[in-house]
Design a protein around this motif. Structure first.
Motif, PDB file in Angstrom:
ATOM      1  N   THR A  29       0.854  -1.196   0.000  1.00 36.21           N
ATOM      2  CA  THR A  29       0.000   0.000   0.000  1.00 36.21           C
ATOM      3  C   THR A  29       0.884   1.237   0.000  1.00 36.21           C
ATOM      4  O   THR A  29       1.908   1.253   0.684  1.00 36.21           O
ATOM      5  CB  THR A  29      -0.883   0.064   1.273  1.00 36.21           C
ATOM      6  N   PRO A  30       0.481   2.280  -0.728  1.00 41.64           N
ATOM      7  CA  PRO A  30       1.177   3.557  -0.557  1.00 41.64           C
ATOM      8  C   PRO A  30       0.740   4.205   0.753  1.00 41.64           C
ATOM      9  O   PRO A  30      -0.121   3.663   1.458  1.00 41.64           O
ATOM     10  CB  PRO A  30       0.728   4.383  -1.762  1.00 41.64           C
ATOM     11  N   ILE A  31       1.319   5.353   1.066  1.00 45.72           N
ATOM     12  CA  ILE A  31       0.981   6.034   2.326  1.00 45.72           C
ATOM     13  C   ILE A  31       0.587   7.473   2.028  1.00 45.72           C
ATOM     14  O   ILE A  31       0.199   7.798   0.923  1.00 45.72           O
ATOM     15  CB  ILE A  31       2.135   5.928   3.348  1.00 45.72           C
ATOM     16  N   TYR A  32       0.653   8.328   3.041  1.00 49.28           N
ATOM     17  CA  TYR A  32       0.193   9.717   2.938  1.00 49.28           C
ATOM     18  C   TYR A  32      -1.237   9.728   2.388  1.00 49.28           C
ATOM     19  O   TYR A  32      -2.030   8.860   2.740  1.00 49.28           O
ATOM     20  CB  TYR A  32       1.173  10.557   2.114  1.00 49.28           C
ATOM     21  N   GLY A  33      -1.562  10.637   1.533  1.00 48.93           N
ATOM     22  CA  GLY A  33      -2.944  10.746   1.063  1.00 48.93           C
ATOM     23  C   GLY A  33      -3.419   9.553   0.245  1.00 48.93           C
ATOM     24  O   GLY A  33      -4.615   9.428  -0.033  1.00 48.93           O
ATOM     25  N   LEU A 103      16.063   5.192  -0.641  1.00 49.86           N
ATOM     26  CA  LEU A 103      14.709   5.290  -1.210  1.00 49.86           C
ATOM     27  C   LEU A 103      14.686   5.073  -2.721  1.00 49.86           C
ATOM     28  O   LEU A 103      13.751   4.468  -3.245  1.00 49.86           O
ATOM     29  CB  LEU A 103      14.073   6.648  -0.856  1.00 49.86           C
ATOM     30  N   HIS A 104      15.722   5.531  -3.427  1.00 50.69           N
ATOM     31  CA  HIS A 104      15.641   5.412  -4.886  1.00 50.69           C
ATOM     32  C   HIS A 104      15.610   3.944  -5.325  1.00 50.69           C
ATOM     33  O   HIS A 104      15.179   3.638  -6.438  1.00 50.69           O
ATOM     34  CB  HIS A 104      16.794   6.162  -5.579  1.00 50.69           C
ATOM     35  N   SER A 105      16.048   3.020  -4.449  1.00 50.17           N
ATOM     36  CA  SER A 105      16.049   1.623  -4.883  1.00 50.17           C
ATOM     37  C   SER A 105      14.934   0.790  -4.253  1.00 50.17           C
ATOM     38  O   SER A 105      14.841  -0.399  -4.520  1.00 50.17           O
ATOM     39  CB  SER A 105      17.414   0.977  -4.648  1.00 50.17           C
ATOM     40  N   VAL A 106      14.067   1.395  -3.451  1.00 52.87           N
ATOM     41  CA  VAL A 106      13.010   0.608  -2.806  1.00 52.87           C
ATOM     42  C   VAL A 106      12.084  -0.021  -3.848  1.00 52.87           C
ATOM     43  O   VAL A 106      11.838  -1.237  -3.829  1.00 52.87           O
ATOM     44  CB  VAL A 106      12.198   1.467  -1.802  1.00 52.87           C
ATOM     45  N   GLY A 107      11.547   0.776  -4.750  1.00 50.09           N
ATOM     46  CA  GLY A 107      10.584   0.256  -5.730  1.00 50.09           C
ATOM     47  C   GLY A 107      11.158  -0.887  -6.548  1.00 50.09           C
ATOM     48  O   GLY A 107      10.621  -2.012  -6.546  1.00 50.09           O
ATOM     49  N   PRO A 108      12.271  -0.665  -7.261  1.00 46.34           N
ATOM     50  CA  PRO A 108      12.841  -1.751  -8.069  1.00 46.34           C
ATOM     51  C   PRO A 108      13.216  -2.974  -7.229  1.00 46.34           C
ATOM     52  O   PRO A 108      13.000  -4.106  -7.657  1.00 46.34           O
ATOM     53  CB  PRO A 108      14.094  -1.110  -8.681  1.00 46.34           C
ATOM     54  N   THR A 109      13.726  -2.767  -6.013  1.00 48.11           N
ATOM     55  CA  THR A 109      14.193  -3.902  -5.206  1.00 48.11           C
ATOM     56  C   THR A 109      13.035  -4.722  -4.665  1.00 48.11           C
ATOM     57  O   THR A 109      13.084  -5.956  -4.642  1.00 48.11           O
ATOM     58  CB  THR A 109      15.062  -3.398  -4.041  1.00 48.11           C
ATOM     59  N   ARG A 115       7.952  -9.594  -4.287  1.00 49.73           N
ATOM     60  CA  ARG A 115       6.960  -9.054  -5.226  1.00 49.73           C
ATOM     61  C   ARG A 115       5.574  -9.008  -4.582  1.00 49.73           C
ATOM     62  O   ARG A 115       5.071 -10.020  -4.103  1.00 49.73           O
ATOM     63  CB  ARG A 115       6.909  -9.926  -6.485  1.00 49.73           C
ATOM     64  N   PRO A 116       4.946  -7.822  -4.546  1.00 51.46           N
ATOM     65  CA  PRO A 116       3.596  -7.749  -4.009  1.00 51.46           C
ATOM     66  C   PRO A 116       2.631  -8.504  -4.927  1.00 51.46           C
ATOM     67  O   PRO A 116       2.724  -8.390  -6.154  1.00 51.46           O
ATOM     68  CB  PRO A 116       3.271  -6.260  -4.031  1.00 51.46           C
ATOM     69  N   THR A 117       1.736  -9.280  -4.329  1.00 54.15           N
ATOM     70  CA  THR A 117       0.712  -9.953  -5.141  1.00 54.15           C
ATOM     71  C   THR A 117      -0.559  -9.114  -5.195  1.00 54.15           C
ATOM     72  O   THR A 117      -1.343  -9.224  -6.126  1.00 54.15           O
ATOM     73  CB  THR A 117       0.398 -11.339  -4.556  1.00 54.15           C
ATOM     74  N   VAL A 118      -0.761  -8.280  -4.169  1.00 52.10           N
ATOM     75  CA  VAL A 118      -1.954  -7.421  -4.133  1.00 52.10           C
ATOM     76  C   VAL A 118      -1.510  -5.985  -3.879  1.00 52.10           C
ATOM     77  O   VAL A 118      -0.683  -5.739  -2.999  1.00 52.10           O
ATOM     78  CB  VAL A 118      -2.923  -7.840  -2.999  1.00 52.10           C
ATOM     79  N   PHE A 119      -2.057  -5.070  -4.645  1.00 51.09           N
ATOM     80  CA  PHE A 119      -1.761  -3.648  -4.447  1.00 51.09           C
ATOM     81  C   PHE A 119      -3.078  -2.944  -4.104  1.00 51.09           C
ATOM     82  O   PHE A 119      -4.071  -3.116  -4.818  1.00 51.09           O
ATOM     83  CB  PHE A 119      -1.165  -3.061  -5.739  1.00 51.09           C
ATOM     84  N   GLU A 143       5.865   0.837  -9.026  1.00 52.16           N
ATOM     85  CA  GLU A 143       6.528  -0.463  -9.210  1.00 52.16           C
ATOM     86  C   GLU A 143       5.660  -1.573  -8.611  1.00 52.16           C
ATOM     87  O   GLU A 143       5.511  -2.649  -9.200  1.00 52.16           O
ATOM     88  CB  GLU A 143       7.905  -0.484  -8.545  1.00 52.16           C
ATOM     89  N   CYS A 144       5.094  -1.317  -7.436  1.00 54.03           N
ATOM     90  CA  CYS A 144       4.258  -2.336  -6.777  1.00 54.03           C
ATOM     91  C   CYS A 144       2.977  -2.568  -7.565  1.00 54.03           C
ATOM     92  O   CYS A 144       2.545  -3.717  -7.748  1.00 54.03           O
ATOM     93  CB  CYS A 144       3.912  -1.899  -5.354  1.00 54.03           C
ATOM     94  N   LEU A 145       2.376  -1.500  -8.025  1.00 52.96           N
ATOM     95  CA  LEU A 145       1.143  -1.629  -8.816  1.00 52.96           C
ATOM     96  C   LEU A 145       1.411  -2.451 -10.083  1.00 52.96           C
ATOM     97  O   LEU A 145       0.665  -3.370 -10.420  1.00 52.96           O
ATOM     98  CB  LEU A 145       0.637  -0.237  -9.170  1.00 52.96           C
ATOM     99  N   GLU A 146       2.514  -2.108 -10.744  1.00 52.65           N
ATOM    100  CA  GLU A 146       2.828  -2.788 -12.013  1.00 52.65           C
ATOM    101  C   GLU A 146       3.119  -4.276 -11.805  1.00 52.65           C
ATOM    102  O   GLU A 146       2.866  -5.092 -12.687  1.00 52.65           O
ATOM    103  CB  GLU A 146       4.036  -2.102 -12.678  1.00 52.65           C
ATOM    104  N   ALA A 147       3.634  -4.627 -10.617  1.00 54.36           N
ATOM    105  CA  ALA A 147       4.037  -6.020 -10.373  1.00 54.36           C
ATOM    106  C   ALA A 147       2.913  -6.894  -9.819  1.00 54.36           C
ATOM    107  O   ALA A 147       2.974  -8.118  -9.909  1.00 54.36           O
ATOM    108  CB  ALA A 147       5.207  -6.040  -9.385  1.00 54.36           C
ATOM    109  N   ALA A 148       1.891  -6.266  -9.230  1.00 57.97           N
ATOM    110  CA  ALA A 148       0.876  -7.030  -8.483  1.00 57.97           C
ATOM    111  C   ALA A 148      -0.057  -7.816  -9.403  1.00 57.97           C
ATOM    112  O   ALA A 148      -0.315  -7.414 -10.534  1.00 57.97           O
ATOM    113  CB  ALA A 148       0.073  -6.077  -7.614  1.00 57.97           C
TER     114      ALA A 148
END
Ligand code: COA
Length: 431
Positions: A29-33, A103-109, A115-119, A143-148
């Motif tokens: 899940t993303p955060i903030y708003g 932070l710049h490598s969180v998404g790709p890593t 790999r998230p299965t649900v976004f 990255e998570c959305l694209e992979a889920a």
């Protein structure tokens, strides 16, 4: 199907969304708003029927039972890249795992390793072009959305449209439900006298036309407040803050003198007060992009006169910076501290600033120490540290020998600790 039919064909309920989670899933899940508040409030209720579900997140905004209920261990556990108070308190239970990353490598890593299965994300209502907007958080979100395998949207009418890489076609969702939740706010807190003094020193290092990044915590906000008399600043930052909103609305930030993305405020996420959110809404001069791009040190360094301002928990006399742990106890995360230190270091005319109070815990502990406390995490290598600022002045470290660094840092330590620091520097033969 037209957009409205596509929307209706996906529309369900929160209960329907929760029923899509199965044992073994990794939920991102993303955060903030964009935090899917209603989903997270109820996620613990599926615990009796699942096991080995992981929820990966960062600095979660809400105090959800899924974050605080220790009895969920083994059923729903948490993987985080940036601890908040719940993670700190719950770490000992073994429900939380910390993954150290810039932070710049969180998404790709994350996509390569867990790999998230649900976004699941909260997004804006759909517009006339069939798009919903991820308006506040692109840290590792795309990255998570694209992979889920499964994508679920909580449609929140309070989320405005913020531009950049934020627009998503409604077809990319497998399931949606509607829930109106107020946005999380981070109002500007008044700065303390010490923060104001530090901000005065920091601002003396920032010139008209510079491109700025301000980090997380009270100190960078004080600096933002003190920049109101500057002109034509630019912004290339990880977090767009309330204080930046104030600078933007006052015309102090114009982005006109940026040589990279001229005219645009660049950020990877936004968290602030309502006036900031109102400013960001439908504003074509604002561009939110994924942190893999915004925080890429090579992109940061393309901005001439890039000035990064971050704070720290502790620094040793040679310049190693700890911004994320208190001794071995994980407090937060590296975030973009090292990304921006590297980027500013390599920017033409750039300056990297670590701004911190000289003491913590009511003046009883010096934040400048001969060596880092045992177990402390080095968030920024001493090789990347440029300026360190306290309420007692400015210490230049870049291109300085260890001996010079020790002298410069003792000179800005709290006077009550200087003699002891000298003594220990002697004993350690740091001079
Ligand atoms: N020794 C012991 N405790 C210390 C300490 C020290 N040297 N320095 C700080 N603390 C304690 C404080 O007392 C406070 O404790 P409390 O919560 O019990 O009051 C806590 O640590 C936080 O300190 P504070 O100065 O209030 O933190 P902050 O909100 O200004 O945040 C960081 C400072 C460094 C934690 C925060 O900026 C961070 O997490 N940074 C990492 C990520 C980053 O820099 N990203 C940059 C791009 S956004």
């Amino acid at each position: 199907m037209n957009y409205s039919e596509q929307y209706q064909s996906r529309l369900g309920t929160l209960e329907g969304a929760l029923s899509m989670i199965q044992s073994g899933d990794t939920i991102a899940t993303p955060i903030y708003g964009n935090e899917p508040t209603q989903f997270l409030k109820q996620l613990h209720t599926i615990a009796p029927r699942v096991e080995h579900v992981s929820l990966w997140t960062m600095l979660m905004m809400g105090d959800y039972p899924v974050m605080t209920d220790d009895s969920l261990k083994g059923r729903i556990d948490i993987i985080s890249f940036f601890y908040n108070n719940n993670c700190r308190d719950g770490h000992a239970t073994g429900r939380y795992e910390m993954t150290p990353l810039n932070l710049h490598s969180v998404g790709p890593t994350v996509v390569e390793t867990r790999r998230p299965t649900v976004f699941v994300a909260a997004v804006s209502p759909m517009d006339a072009h069939g798009k919903v907007y991820l308006s506040f958080d692109l840290q590792a979100t795309l990255e998570c959305l694209e992979a889920a395998d499964k994508v679920i949207f909580e449609i929140n009418p309070h989320i405005p449209r913020v531009f950049g890489e934020t627009a998503l076609p409604i077809e990319c969702a497998d399931y949606i439900y509607e829930a109106a939740t107020p946005l999380p706010l981070a109002p500007l807190a008044p700065s303390s006298p010490v923060e104001k003094k530090i901000a005065e020193h920091v601002v003396s290092l920032i010139h008209d036309g510079d491109c700025i990044q301000l980090g997380i915590g009270g100190m960078p906000n004080a600096v933002g407040e003190a920049l109101m008399d500057k002109h034509d600043l630019g912004i290339h930052t990880e977090m767009i803050t309330s204080s930046m909103g104030k600078l933007l609305r006052a015309g102090v930030v114009t982005n006109a003198r940026k040589n990279f993305n001229t005219g645009k405020t660049i950020g990877a996420f936004a968290w602030g007060d309502q006036p900031l959110y109102d400013y960001l809404a439908e504003n074509t001069s604002v561009c939110l992009r994924r942190a893999a791009w915004v925080n890429d040190p090579f992109n940061i360094a393309q901005n001439d006169n890039m000035v990064s301002v971050n704070t720290a928990i502790q620094i040793d006399l040679t310049g190693q910076v700890c911004s994320e742990s208190i001794g071995p106890k994980q407090f937060s995360g590296t975030g973009g501290a090292s990304d921006f230190a590297y980027g500013a270091f390599h920017s033409k005319g750039g300056r990297g600033i670590i701004a911190l109070a000289s003491t913590a815990k009511g003046g009883t502990i010096s934040k400048i120490q001969p060596t880092l406390s045992p177990g402390s995490v080095v968030s920024i290598s001493r090789n990347l540290v440029d300026y360190v600022v306290t309420e007692y002045g400015i210490a230049k470290l870049k291109n300085r020998t260890v001996r010079q660094r020790v002298e410069n840092l003792i000179a800005i330590a709290h006077p009550d600790f200087r003699a002891e620091l000298r003594k220990q520097a002697d004993e350690l033969m740091l001079w």
